[in-house]
Design a protein around this motif. Structure first.
Motif, PDB file in Angstrom:
ATOM      1  N   ALA A 555     -22.380  38.237  25.613  1.00 59.94           N
ATOM      2  CA  ALA A 555     -23.592  38.276  24.795  1.00 59.94           C
ATOM      3  C   ALA A 555     -23.259  38.847  23.426  1.00 59.94           C
ATOM      4  CB  ALA A 555     -24.656  39.138  25.482  1.00 59.94           C
ATOM      5  N   ALA A 561     -28.329  40.275  25.104  1.00 63.35           N
ATOM      6  CA  ALA A 561     -27.996  41.406  25.970  1.00 63.35           C
ATOM      7  C   ALA A 561     -29.187  41.734  26.878  1.00 63.35           C
ATOM      8  CB  ALA A 561     -27.624  42.623  25.122  1.00 63.35           C
ATOM      9  N   ARG A 565     -29.360  41.575  30.928  1.00 69.92           N
ATOM     10  CA  ARG A 565     -29.793  42.675  31.790  1.00 69.92           C
ATOM     11  C   ARG A 565     -30.860  42.202  32.771  1.00 69.92           C
ATOM     12  NH1 ARG A 565     -28.492  45.806  34.267  1.00 69.92           N
ATOM     13  NH2 ARG A 565     -30.238  47.253  34.266  1.00 69.92           N
ATOM     14  N   ILE A 572     -21.530  44.163  29.270  1.00 65.31           N
ATOM     15  CA  ILE A 572     -21.122  43.000  28.491  1.00 65.31           C
ATOM     16  C   ILE A 572     -19.618  42.917  28.561  1.00 65.31           C
ATOM     17  CG2 ILE A 572     -20.947  42.070  26.143  1.00 65.31           C
ATOM     18  CD1 ILE A 572     -23.762  43.046  25.677  1.00 65.31           C
ATOM     19  N   CYS A 575     -18.447  40.553  23.669  1.00 60.88           N
ATOM     20  CA  CYS A 575     -19.375  40.487  22.550  1.00 60.88           C
ATOM     21  C   CYS A 575     -18.550  40.005  21.366  1.00 60.88           C
ATOM     22  CB  CYS A 575     -19.977  41.861  22.286  1.00 60.88           C
ATOM     23  SG  CYS A 575     -20.936  41.900  20.767  1.00 60.88           S
ATOM     24  N   ILE A 620     -27.296  46.455  20.784  1.00 62.14           N
ATOM     25  CA  ILE A 620     -26.649  46.024  22.032  1.00 62.14           C
ATOM     26  C   ILE A 620     -26.414  47.228  22.949  1.00 62.14           C
ATOM     27  CG2 ILE A 620     -24.514  45.077  22.979  1.00 62.14           C
ATOM     28  CD1 ILE A 620     -24.484  43.178  20.515  1.00 62.14           C
ATOM     29  N   MET A 624     -27.907  47.817  26.734  1.00 64.35           N
ATOM     30  CA  MET A 624     -26.950  48.001  27.832  1.00 64.35           C
ATOM     31  C   MET A 624     -26.787  49.485  28.179  1.00 64.35           C
ATOM     32  SD  MET A 624     -25.539  45.370  29.273  1.00 64.35           S
ATOM     33  CE  MET A 624     -26.200  43.721  29.077  1.00 64.35           C
ATOM     34  N   VAL A 629     -19.834  47.998  27.276  1.00 62.81           N
ATOM     35  CA  VAL A 629     -19.960  46.881  26.335  1.00 62.81           C
ATOM     36  C   VAL A 629     -18.590  46.630  25.718  1.00 62.81           C
ATOM     37  CG1 VAL A 629     -21.005  46.074  24.191  1.00 62.81           C
ATOM     38  CG2 VAL A 629     -22.360  47.441  25.797  1.00 62.81           C
TER      39      VAL A 629
END
Ligand code: ADP
Ligand code: MG
Ligand code: MG
Length: 892
Positions: A555, A561, A565, A572, A575, A620, A624, A629
Motif C-alpha cells: 500500500a 493502508a 487494515r 505493510i 510501500c 500511513i 497501521m 510498515v
C-alpha cells in the motif's frame, strides 16, 4: 488379478464413496447410495484406469470383456430382464464420470439396448407404445450424435418437421404413430450420413458407447478444462452402465434435479426443478419450462415425500450440500446421481457457517471448504440488485466482474473509441495475439468460441478484466457489424452488460455497484446490514486461528493502508515511495531535483519534497498503528518522471527557466537502452546519496511525530535492487546517520529496521553476505521472476499466452511463483541467510503474495509473511490457513 468392473444393486455395492479415483465421482456415489439403501437402479462401473489403458494401447482386453459380460449377467438377474430380449428387454444408460466433476465430457446415452425388435417388447411389456417409441427415437438420436458423429441438429430438424406436419404443440404430444415413422426417418438419416445401418445388436451398441466415453476424455473441451483447473490428464474417466428407469411413462412419472440448499444464497431449503412425463436432461435442456419442486408435492405426493426424506439423508451422510438427479417411474422414486453441489461464494460461506452451527462439520472443515480464490467473487462489482434483467445468453465465466459498454467488433475500433473516452466491450469470434491492443482498450471481452484457456480468457484474467468466452449463442456478422443472440440483434455501438462471475450477458447499460463486502470495507454499509460480510468476517477469523504466515499489504497511500487494515492486513510489506511523487505539484519538485546541475540544486529540490513525503508516511503510520510498515526507497529510473516531448516539455522548460533544447538534452542523456536493468534501485542512492538521505529523514521525522501522538510506529526501511552487500552497507550508513541526526534533534527514539529486497539472482546467491547487513529480507518476486527468466513483464503479454496455450509453461510465472526456478533461489537465500542470522525476518512482496499456490510455497519455505495488494489480503489469509492445515494433516 485386480478387478475392473464394480457392481451395485439390490442394496449392496462393490464400491464406496472413497473410491472416487477408481470409479469416478458418479460411480463412487452410486455405490455409496446403494449401500445406504437409497433407491438407485442397479448397474456397474468400469474403472477409470481402463480408460487410460484403452487410450494408450487401443483395443479391449479379453479380461475386461469377460468382466463386463459377468456384470451384465448379474444385472439381468437382479432386474429380471435380459439384454436384447425381444420379449422383456433390459435397457441401460451409459454415462461418463471422472474422479473430479468435469464439464465437456460425453453426453449420457439413454435407452441403450433398443432396436427394431426390442422396442416392440418394451411396447408390450409397458402396454404403452407411445412411450416405447419415444424412448427409441431418443436413443437413436443420442447414440448417432455421440457415437456415430451425426449432428444432433439434423435429428432436431426432423423432429420439428414432425411436430409441424402432425400439428403437435410439443414433443410430448406426438402420437405413437408419429414417433414410429420418425424412427424410420432417423434410421434413414443415419444410413445417408454414415453409409451404414444403425447397429441393431445391443452388444455392438454397448461397446460403441463405452469406447465413445473413453474417447471423450481427449475432447478439446475436456482437455482445456483440465489444464485450467490443474487436473492431471492421467486420471481417465469411469464408465457407468445403469439399468434404465423411465420418467417418460406418463403423468405418474417424471424427472428432476435438486439441491439440498439454495446454491445461490446458501439458504437452508430444498431447491429444485422437475418435469412430468420426461426423461433424462429434459429439465436442463430448456425444451419445456420445468416446474418448481414444490409443485411435485401436489403432482406426485408419494414420491415427493420420499425425495424430501432422501435428500436430507444424503446431506447428513455426505455432510455437504448435495446436487441430486432423480427420476420417478410410475410413482416410484429413483436417485441417479448425487454430488457436492456447486455454489456461489456467498452461498458457500453461509452453508459452511450453518453446518458448523448444525454440528455437521467443524470450524476447521468450514475453513478448508472455502477455496481462497473464491473470495475474489465477494469483492468484484456486481450488477445492481435493482436491475431486474434477464440474461440473453450465458457463456463460460472466464474472468469475474460486472461491466457494461458499447459493443465493438474489432480491436482497432475498440482502441479508437476507447481513446475518445467511450466504454467499450470487445466482441469477437475468438481473440488472437493481434487483438491484444483491443483487449487493453476494452472494459470487458466477450467471445463466441473458445474455452477457459483460450487466448481471450488467459489475457483477460491476467489483466483482471471481466471476460465471458465460448458464448455459443452469439452469431457475429462482421459484414453487418452486428451480432444475433437468439431473437436479439445487437449492432456495433449498442450497450450490453456482462457478468463475468456467472457468464451472463444482458442487453443495455445495467447499473453495477460495489459488492456488499466492499461497501462495508469502504464504510458505506453498516456491518449489521451485511449478512454476507458477517459470514465472511467470521470465517476469516477462524482461518486466522490456523495460519502461521502473517499477511501484509502492498500500500502506497494512507487510504490504501486503511483498506488493507479493514481486510485484516497485519502491516505493510511494501510501500512504494515513487507513487507519492506523481501527484499534483510534487512532480514539479521531483523534476527540479532530476534536472538539477549539481548537488546543491538537488538538495534544494529535495527539501521541497521532504515535507510531502513526511505527511504521507505519517498518515500511513497512523493507519497501521501497532503494525510494521516497510518503506522502499526510490526505485524506478529517473527518466520515468520526465515528460517526453510535447506541450508538457515546453511548460516544464518554461517553469524551470531552461531552454527547450537544454531540457531535451537532459532528457535524452537520461534515456537508457534497457531501463529495467539500468540506473534504478539502490544504484540511484549510490550515485545521489542525498536522495536516500532525504527519504530516510522524511521517514524518521514522520515516525517521531506519529510516536509523539501516541502511535505505535514500526518503520522498516527497505533498500531495493541490491546485488552486492557493499551496496547495502553503503545505503545503510546513510540511513543510520539520518536516523541519529533526526532522533538527536527531535529528542525521541523510535525503533526501526533496515533491510533489503532480494530481487536479483546475485542477491539470492550471496544472501549469506547480505544478511550481515540486513535486519530483514523481502523477496521482490516480480523483479526476481523477470531477472531469473530474463523476461520483461511488460513485454511478456505479447507472447506468454501462446506459451500457456501450447503448454510450454503450466502457469504464468508472474501470477504463480515458479517454484522450480525462482523458488529455488528463494529457498537457497533463506537457508544461507538464516545460517548467518537464525531469526532473520523474511517475507515476499511480489504480486505472488496474493496467489494461493504461491502462498503455500511461502509457508513451506519458512517465510514469516507474505505481502499483497489490499484486495488480495483475504485470499492470502485463507490460503495461509489452508497451507498450515494441509501441512498439519500431511502424513508424517
Ligand atoms: P451428467 O454427467 O451430464 O449429469 P448423467 O450421466 O448424470 O449426465 O445423465 C444425465 C441424466 O440422464 C440423469 O440426470 C438422468 O436424468 C438421466 N439418466 C441417466 N441414467 C439413467 C438411467 N439409468 N435411468 C434413467 N435416467 C437416467
Ligand atoms: Mg448427472
Ligand atoms: Mg523491484
Amino acid at each position: 488379478m485386480t478387478r475392473s468392473v464394480y457392481f451395485f444393486g439390490n442394496g449392496t455395492a462393490d464400491g464406496t464413496r472413497d473410491m472416487k479415483v477408481t470409479l469416478g465421482g458418479k460411480g463412487a456415489n452410486l455405490a455409496e447410495m446403494t449401500n445406504l439403501g437409497v433407491p438407485v437402479p442397479p448397474g456397474f462401473t468400469i474403472a477409470a484406469d481402463q480408460c487410460v489403458a484403452y487410450l494408450e494401447h487401443g483395443g479391449i482386453s479379453d479380461a475386461l470383456r469377460a468382466e463386463v459380460r459377468d456384470a451384465l449377467a448379474r444385472l439381468e438377474d437382479v432386474s429380471g430382464k435380459r439384454f436384447g430380449d425381444p420379449a422383456n428387454p433390459l435397457l441401460v444408460s451409459v454415462r461418463s464420470g471422472a474422479s473430479v466433476s468435469m464439464p465437456g465430457m460425453m453426453e449420457t446415452i439413454l435407452n441403450l439396448g433398443l432396436n427394431d425388435e426390442t422396442v416392440e417388447g418394451l411396447s408390450r411389456a409397458s402396454g404403452n407404445p407411445r412411450f416405447a417409441y419415444d424412448s427409441y427415437r431418443r436413443f437413436l438420436q443420442m447414440y448417432a450424435d455421440v457415437v456415430l458423429g451425426v449432428s444432433i441438429h439434423r435429428f432436431e430438424q426432423l423432429l420439428a418437421t414432425k411436430r409441424l406436419t402432425t400439428g403437435a404443440a410439443s414433443d410430448s404430444d406426438l402420437s405413437a404413430e408419429a414417433l414410429r415413422s420418425l424412427v424410420k426417418e432417423y434410421q434413414q438419416l443415419v444410413r445417408a450420413v454414415t453409409g451404414a445401418d444403425f447397429p441393431m445388436d445391443p452388444q455392438v451398441q454397448l461397446w460403441g458407447a463405452i469406447e465413445a466415453v473413453w474417447h471423450s476424455w481427449t475432447l478439446k473441451k475436456a482437455v482445456d478444462y483440465r489444464k485450467v483447473n490443474g487436473i492431471p490428464h492421467t486420471l481417465g474417466t469411469g464408465v457407468n452402465i445403469v439399468s434404465m428407469v423411465f420418467g417418460n411413462m406418463g403423468d405418474d412419472s417424471g424427472t428432476g434435479v435438486a439441491f439440498t440448499r439454495d446454491p445461490s444464497t446458501g439458504e437452508r431449503r430444498f431447491y429444485g426443478e422437475f418435469l412430468v412425463n420426461a426423461q433424462g436432461e429434459d429439465v436442463v435442456a430448456g425444451i419445456r419450462t420445468p416446474l418448481h419442486i414444490d409443485e411435485m408435492a401436489r403432482l406426485l405426493p408419494g414420491a415427493y415425500e420420499q425425495l424430501l426424506d432422501t435428500q436430507a439423508r444424503l446431506e447428513q451422510h455426505f455432510r455437504d450440500m448435495q446436487d441430486i438427479e432423480f427420476t420417478v417411474e410410475r410413482g416410484t422414486l429413483y436417485l441417479l446421481q448425487t454430488r457436492t453441489g456447486k455454489r456461489t461464494t456467498a452461498a458457500a460461506l453461509r452453508i459452511a457457517l450453518d453446518m458448523v452451527d448444525e454440528g455437521l462439520i467443524t470450524q476447521r472443515e468450514a475453513v478448508r471448504r472455502l477455496q481462497p480464490n473464491q473470495l475474489d467473487q465477494l469483492l468484484h462489482r456486481v450488477i445492481a440488485s435493482t436491475a431486474h434483467a434477464t440474461p440473453i445468453a450465458v457463456g463460460l465465466p472466464a474472468s469475474p466482474g460486472a461491466a457494461s459498454g458499447i459493443v465493438v467488433f474489432d480491436p482497432d475500433a475498440a482502441e479508437q473509441r476507447h481513446l475518445k473516452g467511450e466504454q467499450v466491450i470487445l466482441v469477437r469470434e475468438e481473440t488472437t495475439p493481434e487483438d491484444f491492443h483491443g483487449i487493453v482498450a476494452a472494459r470487458a471481452v466477450l467471445t463466441a468460441r473458445g474455452g477457459m484457456t483460450s487466448h481471450a480468457a488467459v489475457v483477460a484474467r491476467g489483466m483482471g478484466k471481466c471476460a465471458i468466452v465460448g458464448c455459443t449463442a452469439l452469431e457475429i456478422s462482421n459484414e453487418h457489424r452486428s451480432m444475433c443472440i437468439g431473437d436479439h440483434v445487437v449492432a456495433e455501438g449498442d450497450w450490453i452488460t456482462l457478468d463475468g462471475g456467472t457468464g451472463r450477458v444482458f442487453l443495455g447499460d445495467l447499473p453495477t455497484q460495489p459488492s456488499e463486502v466492499m461497501r462495508v470495507i469502504n464504510g458505506v454499509l453498516p456491518q449489521a446490514d451485511a449478512p454476507t460480510y458477517q459470514g465472511f468476517a467470521t470465517l476469516m477469523g477462524w482461518a486466522d486461528a490456523h495460519r502461521r504466515l502473517k499477511v501484509r499489504a502492498n500500500a502506497d497511500t494512507p487510504r490504501d493502508a486503511r483498506v488493507a487494515r479493514n481486510f485484516g492486513a497485519e502491516g505493510i510489506g511494501l510501500c512504494r515511495t515513487e507513487h507519492m511523487f506523481f501527484e499534483g505539484d510534487r512532480i514539479t519538485a521531483m523534476r527540479e531535483m532530476i534536472i538539477a546541475r549539481d548537488e546543491g540544486g538537488r538538495r534544494r529540490a529535495l527539501e521541497k519534497l521532504l515535507p510531502m513525503q513526511r505527511a504521507d508516511f505519517e498518515g500511513i503510520f497512523q493507519a497501521m498503528d501497532g503494525f510494521p510498515v516497510t518503506i522502499r526507497l526510490l526505485d524506478p529510473p529517473l527518466h520515468e518522471f520526465l515528460p517526453h516531448g510535447g506541450e508538457e516539455s515546453f511548460l516544464l522548460a518554461q517553469s524551470l527557466g531552461l531552454a527547450r533544447q537544454e531540457l531535451a538534452r537532459i532528457v535524452s542523456a537520461l534515456r537508457e537502452t534497457n531501463p529495467m536493468l539500468g540506473h534504478r534501485g539502490c544504484r540511484l542512492g549510490v550515485v545521489y546519496p542525498e536522495i536516500t538521505e532525504m527519504q530516510a529523514r522524511a521517514i524518521f521525522e514522520a515516525a517521531v511525530r506519529a510516536f509523539r501522538r501516541g502511535i505505535d510506529v514500526r518503520p522498516e526501511i527497505m533498500v531495493p535492487l541490491v546485488s552486492d552487500v557493499s551496496e547495502l552497507r553503503h545505503q545503510r550508513a546513510i540511513i543510520e546517520q539520518a536516523a541519529e541526526q533526526v532522533m538527536g534533534v527531535m529528542g525521541e527514539r523510535v525503533p526501526y529496521l533496515i533491510g533489503t529486497m532480494i530481487e536479483l539472482p546475485r542477491a539470492a546467491l550471496t544472501a549469506d553476505e547480505i544478511a550481515h547487513q540486513a535486519d530483514f529480507f523481502s523477496f521482490g518476486t516480480n523483479d526476481l521472476t523477470q531477472t531469473t527468466f530474463g523476461l520483461s513483464r511488460d513485454d511478456a503479454g505479447r507472447f506468454l499466452p501462446q506459451y500457456l496455450e501450447a503448454g510450454l509453461l503450466a502457469d504464468d510465472p508472474f501470477q504463480v511463483l515458479d517454484a522450480k526456478g525462482v523458488g529455488k533461489l528463494v529457498k537457497w537465500a533463506v537457508r544461507d541467510a538464516r545460517d548467518v542470522k537464525a531469526h532473520l525476518k523474511v517475507g515476499i512482496c511480489g504480486e505472488h503474495g496474493g496467489d494461493p499456490r504461491s502462498v503455500t510455497f511461502c509457508h513451506e519455505a519458512g517465510l514469516d509473511y507474505v505481502s499483497c495488494s489490499p484486495y488480495r489480503v483475504p485470499v492470502a489469509r485463507l490460503a495461509a490457513a489452508h497451507a498450515a492445515l494441509a501441512a498439519a494433516n500431511a502424513p508424517a
